[in-house]
Design an enzyme around this catalytic site. Structure first.
Site, PDB file in Angstrom:
ATOM      1  N   ASP A   1      28.337  37.363 -19.056  1.00 14.77           N
ATOM      2  CA  ASP A   1      27.609  36.409 -18.218  1.00 14.77           C
ATOM      3  C   ASP A   1      28.513  35.917 -17.098  1.00 14.77           C
ATOM      4  OD1 ASP A   1      25.579  34.590 -17.421  1.00 14.77           O
ATOM      5  OD2 ASP A   1      26.674  32.979 -18.439  1.00 14.77           O
TER       6      ASP A   1
ATOM      7  N   ASP B   1      28.632  37.232 -12.739  1.00 16.92           N
ATOM      8  CA  ASP B   1      28.467  36.370 -11.553  1.00 16.92           C
ATOM      9  C   ASP B   1      29.621  36.615 -10.578  1.00 16.92           C
ATOM     10  OD1 ASP B   1      26.178  35.125 -12.560  1.00 16.92           O
ATOM     11  OD2 ASP B   1      26.815  33.147 -11.852  1.00 16.92           O
TER      12      ASP B   1
ATOM     13  N   LYS C   1      39.082  39.239 -25.718  1.00 14.25           N
ATOM     14  CA  LYS C   1      40.138  38.219 -25.826  1.00 14.25           C
ATOM     15  C   LYS C   1      40.795  38.405 -27.185  1.00 14.25           C
ATOM     16  CE  LYS C   1      42.265  34.534 -24.205  1.00 14.25           C
ATOM     17  NZ  LYS C   1      43.147  34.609 -23.017  1.00 14.25           N
TER      18      LYS C   1
ATOM     19  N   ASP D   1      40.577  37.085 -19.262  1.00 14.22           N
ATOM     20  CA  ASP D   1      41.132  36.248 -18.180  1.00 14.22           C
ATOM     21  C   ASP D   1      41.785  37.128 -17.118  1.00 14.22           C
ATOM     22  OD1 ASP D   1      42.972  36.899 -20.165  1.00 14.22           O
ATOM     23  OD2 ASP D   1      44.059  34.998 -20.081  1.00 14.22           O
TER      24      ASP D   1
ATOM     25  N   TYR E   1      25.511  33.238 -27.769  1.00 13.08           N
ATOM     26  CA  TYR E   1      24.148  32.892 -27.368  1.00 13.08           C
ATOM     27  C   TYR E   1      23.197  32.836 -28.553  1.00 13.08           C
ATOM     28  CZ  TYR E   1      24.842  33.481 -22.313  1.00 13.08           C
ATOM     29  OH  TYR E   1      25.221  33.334 -21.010  1.00 13.08           O
TER      30      TYR E   1
HETATM   31  C1  IPM Z   1      21.949  35.471 -16.770  1.00 10.55           C
HETATM   32  C2  IPM Z   1      21.655  33.998 -16.838  1.00 10.55           C
HETATM   33  C3  IPM Z   1      21.168  33.675 -18.251  1.00 10.55           C
HETATM   34  C4  IPM Z   1      22.287  34.033 -19.210  1.00 10.55           C
HETATM   35  C5  IPM Z   1      20.720  32.224 -18.453  1.00 10.55           C
HETATM   36  C6  IPM Z   1      19.634  31.835 -17.493  1.00 10.55           C
HETATM   37  C7  IPM Z   1      20.314  31.951 -19.882  1.00 10.55           C
HETATM   38  O1  IPM Z   1      22.768  33.248 -16.486  1.00 10.55           O
HETATM   39  O2  IPM Z   1      21.026  36.267 -16.981  1.00 10.55           O
HETATM   40  O3  IPM Z   1      23.102  35.810 -16.506  1.00 10.55           O
HETATM   41  O4  IPM Z   1      23.229  33.238 -19.392  1.00 10.55           O
HETATM   42  O5  IPM Z   1      22.234  35.122 -19.787  1.00 10.55           O
HETATM   43 MG    MG Z   2      24.419  34.406 -15.806  1.00  3.04          MG
END
Ligand code: IPM
Ligand code: MG
Length: 355
Positions: free
Chosen positions: A243, A247, A187, A219, A142
């Site tokens: 990240d 999710d 990884k 993975d 990032y």
């Molecule tokens: C998160 C989001 C952010 C990230 C984006 C919006 C830049 O996906 O906070 O997980 O990737 O960190």
């Molecule tokens: Mg995210």
């Protein structure tokens, strides 16, 4: 106590969910005799529209001057065509770096009332889902160089020993306060940064004999999160892997709208936000679930202000709200009472008053 909170309402559903969290905070103030001073900060797409910059210096300064920062959500399709540095997400990255909040804590915990909302089989859910993902937040891909030359694009992935050590310490401390199990995710069969990550984690482990450290390739970890989530207590990983895995981890709890997060650095000032996005499709329709933001405010009370009793009361009010059968549209089930975003905030503030 008097506390100053910088509030970023942001884009999409951001303003409506933040409003509910502020309602709850106000109720906390009344009940416990605290005053929360709110400073509005412009960040994200709304800041691009207003100033042509997703996070002007002046706005970042307001956050740095506050005791903590509460954020709704930023971004949306309206700003998707903008060049990288102008995008709303860039404001968020600059905010994280500017505040120095390198440790992002994302809990994945199932609410018993919502167990049926998980896409996993009930028998897996019943084994228990209660882990925290500690994500490195201010390094890695990032924040590496991004470059496009002709038909070739490059993003640079770098990690240094001090960067890995500081996030590692937070993860070990977190595991020590929980069930004492830490899984480091990388990884290392491919990446140099991952081999360094693994080495540093094992060096740190010597100072935490009470914590059991294991390693897992990313993975495999993605697979294990849906195969056997009960095995995890604390996970620690780099920015990009975190990240993606966070999710996935939120999804198995069945209710991404319910999950808060904290991002902390070396001091007590933190950045608190729900982990979902700005959901532009339902913005302004009173359909959003503000609980992730309300619980983020609770995390702020506990982690930045040392107000544990206050945070407990907010979490209990959310529990009482769910027990009473109220649900926003995203987690609506048969036989429950559907409520909008505003009513959800009012109900939780009401339970807080009574509880
Ligand atoms: C998160 C989001 C952010 C990230 C984006 C919006 C830049 O996906 O906070 O997980 O990737 O960190
Ligand atoms: Mg995210």
């Amino acid at each position: 106590m008097d506390k100053h909170i910088a509030v970023i309402r942001g884009d999409g559903i951001g303003p409506e969910i933040v409003e509910q969290a502020l309602k709850v905070l106000q109720q906390v103030g009344l009940r416990f005799g605290h005053t929360f001073h709110i400073t509005d900060v412009g960040m994200g797409g709304c800041a691009v529209d207003r100033w042509g910059d997703p996070l002007p210096e002046e706005e970042l300064k307001k956050c740095l001057a506050a005791d903590s920062v509460l954020l709704g959500a930023v971004g949306g399709p309206r700003w998707n065509q903008l060049p990288g540095p102008m995008r709303p997400e860039k404001g968020l990255l600059r905010l994280r770096a500017g505040l120095g909040v390198y440790a992002n804590n994302r809990p994945a915990k199932i609410w018993p009332q919502l167990a049926d909302a998980s896409p996993l089989k009930r028998e897996l859910v019943d084994q228990g889902i209660d882990f925290i993902l500690v994500r490195e937040l201010t390094g890695g891909l990032y924040f590496g160089e991004h470059r496009t030359e002709g038909d070739t694009a490059t993003d640079v992935l770098t990690y240094s020993v001090p960067e890995i050590e500081r996030i590692g310490r937070i993860a070990f401390e977190t595991a020590r306060k929980r069930r004492g199990r830490l899984c480091s995710v990388e990884k290392s069969n491919v990446l140099d940064t991952s081999r360094l990550w693994k080495k540093v984690m094992h060096q740190l482990a010597e100072a935490y004999p009470d914590v059991e450290l294991t390693d897992m390739l990313v993975d495999n970890c993605a697979m294990q999160i849906v195969k056997n989530p009960a095995q995890f207590d604390v996970l620690v990983t780099e920015n990009m892997f975190g990240d993606i895995l966070s999710d996935e981890a939120s999804m198995i709890t069945g209710s991404i709208g319910m999950i808060p997060s904290s991002s902390l650095g070396d001091g007590t000032r933190g950045l608190y936000e729900p982990i979902h996005g700005s959901a532009p499709d339902i913005a302004g329709k009173d359909l959003a679930n503000p609980v992730g933001t309300i619980l983020s405010a609770a995390m702020m009370l506990r982690c930045s202000f040392g107000m544990s009793a206050e945070a407990d009361v907010v979490e209990k009010a959310v529990d009482a709200y769910l027990n009473a059968g109220f649900r926003t549209a995203d987690i609506m089930q048969e036989g429950m009472k559907q409520v909008g975003c505003r009513t959800c905030g009012e109900l939780i503030a009401g339970f807080l008053e009574k509880g």
